[in-house]
Structure formats: C-alpha cells, structure tokens
Design a protein around this motif. Sequence first.
Motif, PDB file in Angstrom:
ATOM      1  N   THR A   1     -18.213   2.418  15.668  1.00 45.68           N
ATOM      2  CA  THR A   1     -19.158   1.441  16.193  1.00 45.68           C
ATOM      3  C   THR A   1     -19.246   1.567  17.709  1.00 45.68           C
ATOM      4  OG1 THR A   1     -18.665  -0.115  14.407  1.00 45.68           O
ATOM      5  CG2 THR A   1     -19.734  -1.000  16.364  1.00 45.68           C
ATOM      6  N   ASP A   2     -20.473   1.595  18.237  1.00 44.15           N
ATOM      7  CA  ASP A   2     -20.705   1.633  19.671  1.00 44.15           C
ATOM      8  C   ASP A   2     -21.356   0.319  20.096  1.00 44.15           C
ATOM      9  OD1 ASP A   2     -19.829   4.364  20.042  1.00 44.15           O
ATOM     10  OD2 ASP A   2     -21.673   4.956  19.016  1.00 44.15           O
ATOM     11  N   ASN A   3     -20.846  -0.275  21.188  1.00 41.99           N
ATOM     12  CA  ASN A   3     -21.343  -1.557  21.680  1.00 41.99           C
ATOM     13  C   ASN A   3     -22.063  -1.357  23.006  1.00 41.99           C
ATOM     14  OD1 ASN A   3     -19.820  -3.815  19.889  1.00 41.99           O
ATOM     15  ND2 ASN A   3     -18.469  -2.075  20.232  1.00 41.99           N
ATOM     16  N   TYR A   4     -23.225  -2.001  23.148  1.00 40.88           N
ATOM     17  CA  TYR A   4     -24.032  -1.826  24.349  1.00 40.88           C
ATOM     18  C   TYR A   4     -24.552  -3.175  24.845  1.00 40.88           C
ATOM     19  CZ  TYR A   4     -24.047   3.067  22.929  1.00 40.88           C
ATOM     20  OH  TYR A   4     -23.668   4.327  22.557  1.00 40.88           O
ATOM     21  N   SER A   5     -24.663  -3.276  26.182  1.00 40.56           N
ATOM     22  CA  SER A   5     -25.181  -4.483  26.808  1.00 40.56           C
ATOM     23  C   SER A   5     -26.388  -4.130  27.679  1.00 40.56           C
ATOM     24  CB  SER A   5     -24.084  -5.155  27.643  1.00 40.56           C
ATOM     25  OG  SER A   5     -24.518  -6.413  28.110  1.00 40.56           O
ATOM     26  N   VAL A   6     -26.850  -5.110  28.465  1.00 40.03           N
ATOM     27  CA  VAL A   6     -28.069  -4.964  29.263  1.00 40.03           C
ATOM     28  C   VAL A   6     -27.978  -3.740  30.178  1.00 40.03           C
ATOM     29  CG1 VAL A   6     -29.511  -6.022  31.034  1.00 40.03           C
ATOM     30  CG2 VAL A   6     -28.585  -7.426  29.205  1.00 40.03           C
ATOM     31  N   GLY A   7     -29.040  -2.944  30.170  1.00 45.31           N
ATOM     32  CA  GLY A   7     -29.110  -1.785  31.043  1.00 45.31           C
ATOM     33  C   GLY A   7     -28.592  -0.502  30.436  1.00 45.31           C
ATOM     34  N   SER A   8     -27.904  -0.594  29.304  1.00 48.13           N
ATOM     35  CA  SER A   8     -27.415   0.617  28.632  1.00 48.13           C
ATOM     36  C   SER A   8     -28.598   1.452  28.156  1.00 48.13           C
ATOM     37  CB  SER A   8     -26.531   0.251  27.438  1.00 48.13           C
ATOM     38  OG  SER A   8     -25.386  -0.450  27.842  1.00 48.13           O
ATOM     39  N   ARG A   9     -28.442   2.760  28.233  1.00 43.87           N
ATOM     40  CA  ARG A   9     -29.480   3.687  27.784  1.00 43.87           C
ATOM     41  C   ARG A   9     -28.981   4.410  26.538  1.00 43.87           C
ATOM     42  NH1 ARG A   9     -33.365   5.636  31.314  1.00 43.87           N
ATOM     43  NH2 ARG A   9     -32.889   7.811  30.776  1.00 43.87           N
ATOM     44  N   ILE A  10     -29.749   4.286  25.458  1.00 42.73           N
ATOM     45  CA  ILE A  10     -29.360   4.841  24.164  1.00 42.73           C
ATOM     46  C   ILE A  10     -30.365   5.906  23.760  1.00 42.73           C
ATOM     47  CG2 ILE A  10     -28.929   4.309  21.735  1.00 42.73           C
ATOM     48  CD1 ILE A  10     -28.309   1.421  22.648  1.00 42.73           C
TER      49      ILE A  10
ATOM     50  N   LEU B   1     -28.184  -1.556  14.971  1.00 44.81           N
ATOM     51  CA  LEU B   1     -29.535  -1.260  15.435  1.00 44.81           C
ATOM     52  C   LEU B   1     -30.286  -0.344  14.469  1.00 44.81           C
ATOM     53  CD1 LEU B   1     -31.553  -1.599  17.822  1.00 44.81           C
ATOM     54  CD2 LEU B   1     -30.612   0.546  18.726  1.00 44.81           C
ATOM     55  N   ASP B   2     -31.558  -0.688  14.228  1.00 39.98           N
ATOM     56  CA  ASP B   2     -32.464   0.160  13.471  1.00 39.98           C
ATOM     57  C   ASP B   2     -33.873  -0.072  14.004  1.00 39.98           C
ATOM     58  OD1 ASP B   2     -33.264   2.039  11.621  1.00 39.98           O
ATOM     59  OD2 ASP B   2     -32.260   1.054   9.932  1.00 39.98           O
ATOM     60  N   TYR B   3     -34.777   0.805  13.614  1.00 35.70           N
ATOM     61  CA  TYR B   3     -36.180   0.555  13.962  1.00 35.70           C
ATOM     62  C   TYR B   3     -36.729  -0.525  13.033  1.00 35.70           C
ATOM     63  CZ  TYR B   3     -36.014   4.527  10.712  1.00 35.70           C
ATOM     64  OH  TYR B   3     -35.691   5.382   9.692  1.00 35.70           O
ATOM     65  N   LYS B   4     -37.891  -1.044  13.371  1.00 35.36           N
ATOM     66  CA  LYS B   4     -38.409  -2.230  12.685  1.00 35.36           C
ATOM     67  C   LYS B   4     -38.912  -1.924  11.278  1.00 35.36           C
ATOM     68  CE  LYS B   4     -41.197  -6.339  13.598  1.00 35.36           C
ATOM     69  NZ  LYS B   4     -40.011  -7.212  13.560  1.00 35.36           N
TER      70      LYS B   4
ATOM     71  N   ASP C   1     -30.892   8.850   6.325  1.00 34.34           N
ATOM     72  CA  ASP C   1     -31.578   9.473   7.465  1.00 34.34           C
ATOM     73  C   ASP C   1     -32.212   8.465   8.428  1.00 34.34           C
ATOM     74  OD1 ASP C   1     -30.910  12.049   6.668  1.00 34.34           O
ATOM     75  OD2 ASP C   1     -32.703  12.247   5.427  1.00 34.34           O
ATOM     76  N   SER C   2     -32.064   7.178   8.159  1.00 36.46           N
ATOM     77  CA  SER C   2     -32.536   6.184   9.122  1.00 36.46           C
ATOM     78  C   SER C   2     -31.544   6.080  10.280  1.00 36.46           C
ATOM     79  CB  SER C   2     -32.694   4.813   8.462  1.00 36.46           C
ATOM     80  OG  SER C   2     -31.430   4.280   8.110  1.00 36.46           O
ATOM     81  N   LEU C   3     -31.951   5.408  11.332  1.00 37.02           N
ATOM     82  CA  LEU C   3     -31.067   5.222  12.491  1.00 37.02           C
ATOM     83  C   LEU C   3     -29.793   4.498  12.094  1.00 37.02           C
ATOM     84  CD1 LEU C   3     -30.501   5.320  15.541  1.00 37.02           C
ATOM     85  CD2 LEU C   3     -31.911   3.267  15.785  1.00 37.02           C
ATOM     86  N   ARG C   4     -29.925   3.421  11.350  1.00 34.31           N
ATOM     87  CA  ARG C   4     -28.755   2.621  10.974  1.00 34.31           C
ATOM     88  C   ARG C   4     -27.795   3.406  10.094  1.00 34.31           C
ATOM     89  NH1 ARG C   4     -30.132  -2.379   7.437  1.00 34.31           N
ATOM     90  NH2 ARG C   4     -31.637  -2.628   9.140  1.00 34.31           N
ATOM     91  N   ALA C   5     -28.332   4.261   9.226  1.00 39.39           N
ATOM     92  CA  ALA C   5     -27.478   5.018   8.313  1.00 39.39           C
ATOM     93  C   ALA C   5     -26.671   6.093   9.035  1.00 39.39           C
ATOM     94  CB  ALA C   5     -28.330   5.653   7.220  1.00 39.39           C
ATOM     95  N   ASN C   6     -27.135   6.515  10.197  1.00 39.20           N
ATOM     96  CA  ASN C   6     -26.486   7.617  10.898  1.00 39.20           C
ATOM     97  C   ASN C   6     -25.533   7.173  11.994  1.00 39.20           C
ATOM     98  OD1 ASN C   6     -27.601  10.523  10.183  1.00 39.20           O
ATOM     99  ND2 ASN C   6     -29.270   9.050   9.900  1.00 39.20           N
ATOM    100  N   ARG C   7     -25.676   5.921  12.468  1.00 38.63           N
ATOM    101  CA  ARG C   7     -24.850   5.494  13.591  1.00 38.63           C
ATOM    102  C   ARG C   7     -24.845   3.968  13.650  1.00 38.63           C
ATOM    103  NH1 ARG C   7     -26.297   7.101  19.843  1.00 38.63           N
ATOM    104  NH2 ARG C   7     -24.538   6.082  20.883  1.00 38.63           N
ATOM    105  N   THR C   8     -23.673   3.389  13.877  1.00 35.90           N
ATOM    106  CA  THR C   8     -23.569   1.939  14.013  1.00 35.90           C
ATOM    107  C   THR C   8     -23.648   1.586  15.491  1.00 35.90           C
ATOM    108  OG1 THR C   8     -22.213   1.781  12.022  1.00 35.90           O
ATOM    109  CG2 THR C   8     -22.189  -0.099  13.522  1.00 35.90           C
ATOM    110  N   ILE C   9     -24.758   0.943  15.877  1.00 36.88           N
ATOM    111  CA  ILE C   9     -24.999   0.585  17.272  1.00 36.88           C
ATOM    112  C   ILE C   9     -25.127  -0.930  17.355  1.00 36.88           C
ATOM    113  CG2 ILE C   9     -26.583   0.788  19.226  1.00 36.88           C
ATOM    114  CD1 ILE C   9     -27.463   3.493  18.071  1.00 36.88           C
ATOM    115  N   VAL C  10     -24.220  -1.556  18.079  1.00 36.25           N
ATOM    116  CA  VAL C  10     -24.250  -3.008  18.263  1.00 36.25           C
ATOM    117  C   VAL C  10     -24.863  -3.319  19.624  1.00 36.25           C
ATOM    118  CG1 VAL C  10     -22.870  -5.110  18.456  1.00 36.25           C
ATOM    119  CG2 VAL C  10     -22.248  -3.349  16.780  1.00 36.25           C
ATOM    120  N   ILE C  11     -25.891  -4.136  19.623  1.00 38.25           N
ATOM    121  CA  ILE C  11     -26.536  -4.580  20.858  1.00 38.25           C
ATOM    122  C   ILE C  11     -26.144  -6.030  21.096  1.00 38.25           C
ATOM    123  CG2 ILE C  11     -28.705  -4.888  22.092  1.00 38.25           C
ATOM    124  CD1 ILE C  11     -28.046  -1.977  21.374  1.00 38.25           C
ATOM    125  N   ASP C  12     -25.473  -6.278  22.208  1.00 42.29           N
ATOM    126  CA  ASP C  12     -24.972  -7.616  22.531  1.00 42.29           C
ATOM    127  C   ASP C  12     -25.167  -7.837  24.027  1.00 42.29           C
ATOM    128  OD1 ASP C  12     -23.628  -9.980  22.935  1.00 42.29           O
ATOM    129  OD2 ASP C  12     -21.668  -9.241  22.304  1.00 42.29           O
TER     130      ASP C  12
END
Length: 217
Positions: free
Chosen positions: A1-10, A68-71, A102-113
Amino acid sequence: TDNYSVGSRISINVTFDERVFVDNSTGNPRIELETGSTDDNATYISGNSSSVLYFIYTVGSGDYSLDLDYKSNSSLSANSGTIRDNSSNDATLTLPSPGSTDSLRANRTIVIDTTAPTVTFNPANGATLVSQSADILITFNEPVRLINNASLTGDIHALIILRYDDTDGDNIPKRATYNNKVITINPTDDLEKNELVYVYIVQNVEDHAGNKIPVST
C-alpha cells in the motif's frame, strides 16, 4: 500500500495493443479519477509513438480514496485532442471496469489522504472527579508515526511528559505504550488528590500519508 497527501505526483500508465500517436495541440488527454466528493484528473505527459501513455495525477486538497481507481471504464478521454494508430484510426479508449483485472485498483493499492489526523484525550481537558488510579489515553483517529519515521515506536516515554501543576513542576513517573492508534499512559503511582495534571506530546506526529499534526495539550 502506498499513501499520498496533497501535492504528491502519481504516475499512471495506460497500455495499448499497438503504438499510438497523440496530438495534444488542441487538448490534452486525461483520465478522470474517483477522488471523493470532487473528482480529479490524471493528465497525459508522454508516450507519443509508443504503446504506453504516461499520465500524472497531482493530489489536490480534499482528495480522498482508500484504494484509488478511475471513475468508470469511459474515464480515459482524448479531451479534444486525438489518440490514433499508425493508420489514423481513433484508438479505443475504453478501460477495464474499475476494480476488474488490469484496472488501476487491481494493479496497485494507492491511498489518497489529505486530512490531518485528529487526537482526543481521556480524561478530557478540564475533567474533574477523575479516579486516582485512572490511565490516561491519547487516541488518534488513524495510525500515526513520528515525522519521517516508519512508525510511532521506540521510547514512548521520550514523547510524553506527564506532570503536576505544583510549585516544583514535578514530572509523574509513568509507563506508556502505543497500540492501534492509542497511547496508554499508566502513572507508576496513583494520581494525587486535588492536583491538576498536564499531558504533553513533545514531538510532532503525522499519519502515514504525511499529513502532520502538531500535538501538545
């Protein structure tokens, strides 16, 4: 799991089954992301004349996602630009359904907080008629760590000051532990009657996305 806050570039990559050519002179391709009450976008940055296009999502204030995933599967848009193959056929921009293979969520766990943690004390500030044998609990709403450290571990005693409001300003001997968002302070001896007790957290802490909370009370 990767955690990201304001200003992080993914970085988000989209792979096609053949080389594609991007013309973004009239509009830049983007991917609409599910980021809470306000949806954000990842914007195309490179990959022209290859089978992989690269997008960058910069985390904005208020963005939030536990994974995180696309809408939707139509979230990839040429956005008034074009994405075409070598024969000038418009590329199919349909993505795998969110959460599917093959979706974004299936390939990587990205937490936006992007929200700083909160902290409460028990007994609460100003409480009276507190048991002399009571423990003091400092509770965060999410796991925290010392700033730039992997966790809130080590010598918790160095983090906490417990003292009476008397003329000597005596510190109170204590045992302190941190587990599952809660610091438990167990005074070595029972608290004294008719004394004000102060608890200080003397170092700043942050959540695992890097949202900082200066705490002292």
